[in-house]
Design a protein around this motif. Structure first.
Motif, mmCIF file in Angstrom:
data_model
loop_
_atom_site.group_PDB
_atom_site.id
_atom_site.type_symbol
_atom_site.label_atom_id
_atom_site.label_comp_id
_atom_site.label_asym_id
_atom_site.label_seq_id
_atom_site.Cartn_x
_atom_site.Cartn_y
_atom_site.Cartn_z
ATOM 1 N N LEU A 1 -15.973 11.635 0.550
ATOM 2 C CA LEU A 1 -16.137 10.714 -0.585
ATOM 3 C C LEU A 1 -15.898 9.266 -0.137
ATOM 4 O O LEU A 1 -16.366 8.862 0.909
ATOM 5 N N TYR B 1 -7.941 15.326 -11.554
ATOM 6 C CA TYR B 1 -8.896 15.273 -10.451
ATOM 7 C C TYR B 1 -9.983 16.343 -10.559
ATOM 8 O O TYR B 1 -11.185 16.050 -10.464
ATOM 9 N N GLY C 1 1.543 13.220 4.425
ATOM 10 C CA GLY C 1 1.688 11.898 5.025
ATOM 11 C C GLY C 1 0.348 11.206 5.032
ATOM 12 O O GLY C 1 -0.650 11.756 4.540
ATOM 13 N N SER C 2 0.311 10.003 5.579
ATOM 14 C CA SER C 2 -0.948 9.255 5.607
ATOM 15 C C SER C 2 -1.807 9.709 6.785
ATOM 16 O O SER C 2 -1.314 9.853 7.910
ATOM 17 N N TYR D 1 0.832 -1.198 0.000
ATOM 18 C CA TYR D 1 0.000 0.000 0.000
ATOM 19 C C TYR D 1 0.868 1.250 0.000
ATOM 20 O O TYR D 1 1.740 1.421 0.845
ATOM 21 N N TYR E 1 -13.908 15.570 -10.858
ATOM 22 C CA TYR E 1 -14.734 15.705 -9.672
ATOM 23 C C TYR E 1 -15.494 17.022 -9.614
ATOM 24 O O TYR E 1 -16.248 17.264 -8.682
ATOM 25 N N MET F 1 -1.127 16.141 -5.517
ATOM 26 C CA MET F 1 -2.423 16.760 -5.188
ATOM 27 C C MET F 1 -2.184 18.098 -4.473
ATOM 28 O O MET F 1 -2.864 19.089 -4.751
ATOM 29 N N LEU G 1 -7.640 2.985 2.565
ATOM 30 C CA LEU G 1 -6.805 2.283 3.556
ATOM 31 C C LEU G 1 -7.107 0.794 3.435
ATOM 32 O O LEU G 1 -8.262 0.381 3.604
ATOM 33 N N ILE H 1 -7.003 16.019 1.878
ATOM 34 C CA ILE H 1 -7.559 17.322 1.471
ATOM 35 C C ILE H 1 -7.567 17.491 -0.046
ATOM 36 O O ILE H 1 -8.366 18.241 -0.598
HETATM 37 C C1 LIG Z 1 -11.053 11.129 -3.604
HETATM 38 S S1 LIG Z 1 -9.787 12.290 -3.220
HETATM 39 C C2 LIG Z 1 -10.708 13.449 -2.227
HETATM 40 C C3 LIG Z 1 -10.074 14.826 -2.186
HETATM 41 C C4 LIG Z 1 -10.912 15.843 -1.416
HETATM 42 N N1 LIG Z 1 -11.071 15.445 -0.030
HETATM 43 C C5 LIG Z 1 -12.274 16.013 -2.045
HETATM 44 O O1 LIG Z 1 -13.273 15.759 -1.366
HETATM 45 O O2 LIG Z 1 -12.327 16.394 -3.213
HETATM 46 C C6 LIG Z 1 -8.838 11.436 -2.002
HETATM 47 C C7 LIG Z 1 -7.633 12.221 -1.527
HETATM 48 O O3 LIG Z 1 -7.085 11.570 -0.396
HETATM 49 C C8 LIG Z 1 -5.689 11.388 -0.589
HETATM 50 N N2 LIG Z 1 -5.328 10.175 0.147
HETATM 51 C C9 LIG Z 1 -5.674 8.899 -0.154
HETATM 52 N N3 LIG Z 1 -5.204 8.062 0.788
HETATM 53 C C10 LIG Z 1 -4.549 8.830 1.700
HETATM 54 C C11 LIG Z 1 -3.895 8.554 2.921
HETATM 55 N N4 LIG Z 1 -3.773 7.324 3.404
HETATM 56 N N5 LIG Z 1 -3.360 9.586 3.612
HETATM 57 C C12 LIG Z 1 -3.465 10.857 3.149
HETATM 58 N N6 LIG Z 1 -4.085 11.177 1.997
HETATM 59 C C13 LIG Z 1 -4.627 10.175 1.280
HETATM 60 C C14 LIG Z 1 -5.510 11.285 -2.089
HETATM 61 O O4 LIG Z 1 -4.187 11.593 -2.475
HETATM 62 C C15 LIG Z 1 -6.530 12.308 -2.563
HETATM 63 O O5 LIG Z 1 -6.003 13.589 -2.584
#
Ligand SMILES: C[S@@+](CC[C@H](N)C(=O)[O-])C[C@H]1O[C@@H](n2cnc3c(N)ncnc32)[C@H](O)[C@@H]1O
Length: 247
Positions: free
Chosen positions: A112, A19, A93-94, A6, A23, A75, A118, A50
């Motif tokens: 979303l 994106y 970070g995650s 992952y 979206y 992003m 995860l 974000i």
């Molecule tokens: C579907 S997008 C949603 C972006 C924004 N929150 C929105 O509503 O438009 C998911 C976002 O979460 C980030 N992301 C996914 N897994 C993540 C993780 N484990 N930790 C931090 N960011 C993560 C992605 O890089 C992406 O920017």
């Protein structure tokens, strides 16, 4: 996808350039922003994942202080290009374990289908615990989630036309693995520029599984709606907006 391979940045790194085009058609961004602003009151918001600021930038325009956690530098780079995007503090970070220096948020939000990125239960539980650490007195963790529509799959596969316009079509090609409740998605973008593919995988959890994970992370379900306008959550809902708080 397993925990071992992952990469939390992967989703954003492949999708960042597309994106906002993809979206921008989400119909209820305004309603989500209103709901979050109302929940935040005079307090601040931490958005996990974000992204390019779809929610964060309009929240800021309403005077709400917003911070972010985001795994994908691509992003964040897109966010920085937008008006006001330079001013949003973002920790890279995650969101399963990255902490920001400020705590005491009124709202932590994960929008979303992002929580399903995860891959394991353990990581989702760590995410709830991390949200709990960032909440101030009376704060809430708001999780939007989709309900996995198993009926959409035939022999574990489905093709869904997601966005269509005269200039651009996006198809989602989906493969469902019942053993892991996961769906591997390939977005197929077709336009006069050619064909582009990007993929990601989501490991689904039912609303009730999420509630149990929340408990393990120190939170309890307070409310669950079928939409950002607080419609009742019923059997026909295709997603939920769930509000968790400390017991
Ligand atoms: C579907 S997008 C949603 C972006 C924004 N929150 C929105 O509503 O438009 C998911 C976002 O979460 C980030 N992301 C996914 N897994 C993540 C993780 N484990 N930790 C931090 N960011 C993560 C992605 O890089 C992406 O920017």
């Amino acid at each position: 996808m397993t925990a071992s391979n992952y990469d939390p940045a992967a989703y954003g790194e492949v999708l960042a350039a597309d994106y906002d085009a993809l979206y921008s058609t989400i119909p209820d961004t305004e309603e989500a922003v209103s709901c979050l602003a109302e929940l935040a009151g005079d307090g601040s918001v931490l958005e996990m994942g974000i992204g390019t600021g779809r929610l964060a930038l309009p929240l800021r325009s309403r005077g709400v202080e917003v911070h972010g956690i985001e795994a994908s530098p691509a992003m964040v780079a897109e966010l920085r290009k937008l008006p006001g995007g330079e001013d949003v503090p973002v920790a890279v970070g995650s969101f399963a374990d990255t902490e920001v220096a400020d705590k005491g948020f009124s709202v932590v939000v994960l929008a979303l289908h992002t929580i399903f990125g995860l891959p394991t239960q353990d990581e989702k539980i760590r995410c709830f615990a991390n949200a709990e650490r960032h909440l101030g007195e009376g704060g809430v963790f708001v999780v939007e989630g989709t309900i996995l529509d198993v009926g959409a799959f035939r022999a574990g596969q489905a093709v869904i036309p997601r966005f269509t316009s005269a200039e651009r079509v996006e198809l989602q090609v989906l493969r469902y693995d019942a053993a892991t409740q996961s769906v591997a998605t390939t977005n197929v973008h077709l336009s006069s520029d050619g064909v582009r593919l990007n993929g990601f995988s989501n490991a689904y959890a039912s609303p009730q599984e999420l509630d149990l994970m929340a408990r393990l992370g120190g939170l309890r379900l307070r409310e669950r709606w079928g939409s950002w306008t607080r419609e009742p959550f019923t059997a026909t809902c295709s997603r939920h907006v769930s509000v968790y708080a400390r017991p």
